[in-house]
Design an enzyme around this catalytic site. Structure first.
Site, PDB file in Angstrom:
ATOM      1  N   HIS A 239      52.109  34.283  27.571  1.00 39.75           N
ATOM      2  CA  HIS A 239      52.135  35.344  28.742  1.00 39.75           C
ATOM      3  C   HIS A 239      53.536  35.648  28.828  1.00 39.75           C
ATOM      4  O   HIS A 239      54.730  35.097  28.719  1.00 39.75           O
ATOM      5  CB  HIS A 239      51.773  34.709  29.948  1.00 39.75           C
ATOM      6  CG  HIS A 239      51.535  35.481  31.113  1.00 39.75           C
ATOM      7  ND1 HIS A 239      52.393  36.314  31.480  1.00 39.75           N
ATOM      8  CD2 HIS A 239      50.088  35.773  31.612  1.00 39.75           C
ATOM      9  CE1 HIS A 239      51.591  37.017  32.700  1.00 39.75           C
ATOM     10  NE2 HIS A 239      50.573  36.725  32.666  1.00 39.75           N
ATOM     11  N   ARG A 259      52.706  43.588  37.840  1.00 42.28           N
ATOM     12  CA  ARG A 259      52.643  44.840  36.860  1.00 42.28           C
ATOM     13  C   ARG A 259      51.534  45.656  37.449  1.00 42.28           C
ATOM     14  O   ARG A 259      51.816  46.900  37.379  1.00 42.28           O
ATOM     15  CB  ARG A 259      52.863  44.604  35.612  1.00 42.28           C
ATOM     16  CG  ARG A 259      54.317  44.136  35.045  1.00 42.28           C
ATOM     17  CD  ARG A 259      54.270  43.639  33.684  1.00 42.28           C
ATOM     18  NE  ARG A 259      53.634  42.417  33.637  1.00 42.28           N
ATOM     19  CZ  ARG A 259      52.742  42.206  32.584  1.00 42.28           C
ATOM     20  NH1 ARG A 259      52.385  42.741  31.672  1.00 42.28           N
ATOM     21  NH2 ARG A 259      52.517  40.779  32.474  1.00 42.28           N
TER      22      ARG A 259
END
Lengths: 601, 255
Positions: A239, A259
């Site tokens: 990740h 994000r």
């Protein structure tokens, strides 16, 4: 020697190993289909790794963008997986995910809502439309709680803090499983014609990981040893955004929702470097300038997605490259900035867990300063090769669902597709196992005393040895080898080195000894888990060495290009004389009506 | 027993050069049912760093000094609720308690949570806790047909019970409650929080049944409003307030 006649025995139609999202959903489905079902879990009920999922569950419900439908979701999933996914799994997943979310809602799950009261959906990397059903940034907690509550309501038997160490077979069919109670150390035997593995992943074989302690590849190893094959094991997802500081919490996840909700990545020069890393494959759907990227949050129809929301493998590689080029943050990551882009009130409302996580563990106020983030081992795309419709492996009676199963995500998993995967395939596995178990009740085979004795002796072996090594030091060395030599960027010589070091670890682990007694002995538990971690690590290293190209979660420094020839090949790991061997299989061909979905634009 | 352990050479990438290190004595309440008749205290003096948590100190002891030290933990950052323990006399999660926030001049005491039988070291028998959790019917109760797609719920209705959905079943609240310590029959705060989560959910139709269960002699009326539970909750749930809201609902039978 253990007297087999004194061992606790139970009989079920369907035995589910693991009580995360997939295991619970499988058990509920099997129960609803009329089977007698039990769930076995290593930790307490409701603590499984699913609880840590933050962002949401991807499902093309069309609540926010009515243009969304299963075909778009299917296409996004396949492209995110670099076309190496089993098309049928990706199709079933995209088609059935909305029903699974509605069903959770029906069972009482809490969701964030649109102003009209519908389940709200959020943006995530690789998804064309806002698609993730969520509750703040604690979606996994709500999902597991809802399923746990459903299991309580149905009165399903749960064996908590109980670990399975062996599957029993007779004539190529599953007949049951052997395990031990963690609390008492006493053994337990389950007779069952079907076993659903839902044991999650393998992250604890890596040093920097977002995964919890349960993730030692138990189901992967059990399946391998029962004769099933593991597919796509070379694909491990790092990740892109884990915490890098302070050291005590390095690897803990920073949700992609940061994000999705407007956060951007910057290097030490303050540059939004993701614009420099847009691959050809995603050029047509990714914004190439900040103005367009920023407009996209409000107008997705006329603007392309910001590059920060490229699939995870792309973002993780970019961060790795920036740090390597000397443009990293003080603690070896990059900056994830939402503070300068959204109001403090918005951040606290949308990302409360992240706000507290950074405040409490790193003394950073994410509404005022950027976070420091870097890649962390998060998910294994590889797992037990299963039939897409039933989740049955090549071993009759052995099923797998969730992270322990392979095929669905191909070379890289999109964020949000894991929670929906658990629900879709957990349910399918439960239904299929229940049908198989209840179809032929007369065929039940009882487990022989010899088999039980052998399983008990194997489990007790660490107590028989004196003066051997402590399992914690072997585990630390394993994590170091995998991190250093089979990590995010790979090379042939390093992986060969890893394989030879793994051989040494195998020898050391065969000599481990544990102190004390069987009652709640964590050293003993780890000694047994280590066996699984070593098996899985060997699969990852061997498959990664075999695949001489870069694709998705597998990046070769010595073979940096993605090769068309490899695009139709799956690698399968099987156990051959106690060693892992890797064989190539051709990817199943997609029907024309699905293939056409990739020809637009 | 007092042992002193130095940190082994940390890897260069993680060298916490800028982080102050200090000596800390961990005073652990230990119990091994196979060899102890009574719990005993055991001290370990360790070199730890300014960003380390109580969980890191426990791991250090387990990995480097005594592999038999037993405690529960899973996610290690406050979501799964496995590692609630009594730290310096207060219920907290070991993974969310920074050492530097504790008075380091004196030993830091770590004990199992109170009111549940100790199985080994810091591990307690959670069965009575789960039994209480199950007794309030922790699942949505509805009548009539299932919705064809989804039930609508306005953002305001969803907000009404947001606080009590944050529960992680760690038992910190229940095992901080003096009534629970002395009365094993009392449901305890968590079960009432669990009931609150459904009673105030606009989609649920089981409020009457749940309120009836909590109206029991061992139900909400045993609460003496000491606020221990609210102080103990690692998720910041206003537990006592939730209990008061359930009491109000019982008094006026209006949700």
């Amino acid at each position: 020697m253990t007297d087999p006649s004194t061992i606790e025995r139970h009989s079920y139609d369907v035995l589910v190993v693991g009580a995360g999202g997939a295991g619970l959903r499988a058990a509920i489905a099997a129960h609803d289909a009329g089977a007698k079902v039990a769930i076995i879990c290593k930790s307490l009920l409701g603590k499984a790794h699913t609880v840590m999922a933050e962002g949401g569950a991807a499902a093309a419900m069309g609540n926010v963008y009515s243009e969304d439908n299963w075909r778009v979701h299917f296409r996004d999933t396949m492209r995110g997986g670099k076309m190496l996914n089993h098309w049928r799994m990706a199709q079933l997943h995209a088609q059935e995910a909305p029903d699974r979310i509605h069903e959770l809602e029906d069972w009482g799950a809490l969701f964030d809502r649109t102003p009209d009261g519908l389940i709200s959906q959020r943006d995530f990397g690789g998804h064309r439309y806002a698609r993730l059903a969520h509750v703040g940034d604690r979606t996994g907690l709500e999902l597991i709680r809802t399923l746990q509550q459903r299991a309580v309501a149905l009165g399903i038997d749960v064996y908590m803090e109980c670990t399975v160490t062996k599957l029993f077979q007779e004539g190529g069919r599953i007949t049951g499983a052997f395990g031990y109670w963690r609390e008492s150390g006493r053994f337990i035997v389950f007779e069952a014609p079907t076993v659903v593995l839902a044991t999650g992943g393998i992250g604890k074989s890596y040093k920097v990981t977002s995964n919890s302690w349960e993730y030692t590849g138990d189901g992967h190893a059990l399946a391998l040893e029962a004769g099933a094959s593991l597919v796509n094991m070379e694909f491990v997802q790092f990740h892109p955004t884990g915490m890098v500081w302070p050291p005590s919490v390095k690897g803990i996840l920073v949700t992609e929702s940061v994000r999705g909700d407007g956060g951007v990545l910057r290097n030490s020069e303050g540059r939004r470097f993701m614009f420099d890393y847009i691959p050809e494959f995603f050029k047509s759907e990714t914004a190439d300038n900040e103005a367009e990227a920023d407009r996209w949050y409000d107008d997705k129809t006329n603007n392309r997605r910001p590059p920060e929301l490229l699939p995870r493998d792309e973002v993780a590689r970019a961060i790795n490259a920036e740090v390597k080029a000397g443009r990293g943050s003080p603690h070896g990551g990059v900056f994830l900035d939402i503070a300068s882009r959204r109001s403090a009130e918005y951040i606290q409302r949308r990302l409360p867990s992240m706000y507290h996580q950074f405040k409490e563990l790193a003394d950073v106020d994410i509404t005022a300063e950027p976070m420091e983030v870097g890649p962390t081992c998060h998910y294994v795309m590889g797992g037990v090769a299963v039939d897409p419709d039933t989740e049955e492996s090549t071993v009759t009676g052995l099923y797998a669902a969730g992270e322990v199963a392979g095929g669905m995500h191909g070379a890289n998993r999109l964020g949000g597709n894991s929670l929906s995967d658990l629900l879709v395939f957990g349910r399918r596995a439960g239904i299929a196992a229940a049908a198989a178990a209840t179809a032929a009740p007369s065929e039940r085979v009882s487990i022989s005393d010899d088999d039980v004795t052998a399983a008990a002796d194997a489990a007790l072996a660490p107590f028989e040895r004196q003066g051997g090594e402590n399992p914690y030091s072997v585990q630390q060395d394993l994590q170091d080898i995998m991190h250093r030599l089979v990590g995010i960027i790979r090379r042939a010589d390093e992986m060969q080195q890893a394989l030879s070091e793994l051989e040494q670890l195998k020898e050391r682990s065969a000599q481990l000894s544990v102190e004390g007694h069987r009652q709640y002995n964590p050293g003993w538990h780890l000694a047994l888990d280590l066996h699984n971690m070593l098996r899985v690590s060997e699969c990852i290293a061997k498959a990664a060495l075999e695949r001489t190209e870069s694709r998705g979660g597998h990046t070769r420094d010595d073979y940096p290009a993605t090769e068309d020839d490899w695009g139709t090949v799956n690698l399968h790991c099987v156990l051959d004389d106690d060693a892992v061997s890797v064989r190539r299989e051709t990817l199943p061909e997609m029907p024309d009506e699905l293939r056409e979905l990739f020809e637009e634009k | 027993m007092t042992l002193t352990t130095e940190a082994p050479g940390a890897t260069p990438a993680e060298a916490p050069s800028a982080i102050p290190s200090f000596q800390v004595t961990m005073r652990l309440r230990r119990f091994n049912p196979e060899s102890d008749t009574e719990p005993r205290w055991e001290n370990h003096t360790l070199t730890m760093h300014g960003t380390d948590r109580v969980l890191d100190a426990l791991h250090k002891i387990k990995w480097e000094i005594d592999g038999s030290l037993t405690f529960r933990r899973s996610c290690a950052h406050g979501i799964c609720g496995s590692d609630a323990m009594r730290i310096n006399g207060r219920n907290r999660l070991a993974c969310k308690t920074l050492l530097k926030d504790l008075p380091l001049k004196k030993p830091i005491t770590v004990e199992p949570i109170k009111g549940l039988a100790v199985q080994k070291d810091l591990v307690v028998d959670m069965e009575p806790f789960y039994a209480a959790y199950k007794s309030i019917m922790p699942f949505l109760i509805t009548t009539g047909n299932d919705p064809s797609r989804e039930r609508r719920q306005s953002p305001a209705d969803r907000e009404r019970f947001d606080d009590t959905t944050k529960c992680i079943l760690c038992a910190a609240c229940t095992t901080s409650c003096p009534v629970y310590w002395s009365d094993g029959q009392y449901f305890g705060p968590q079960a009432i929080v669990g009931a609150h989560r459904f009673i105030f959910d606009s989609r649920d139709e089981g409020a009457e049944q749940r309120l009836e269960i909590l109206n029991d002699r061992e139900g909400v009326w045993r609460c003496r409003t000491t606020f221990n539970c609210t102080d103990a909750c690692p998720r910041g749930i206003e537990v006592t307030k939730a209990i008061q809201e359930v009491k109000q609902a019982l008094l006026f039978r209006r949700v």
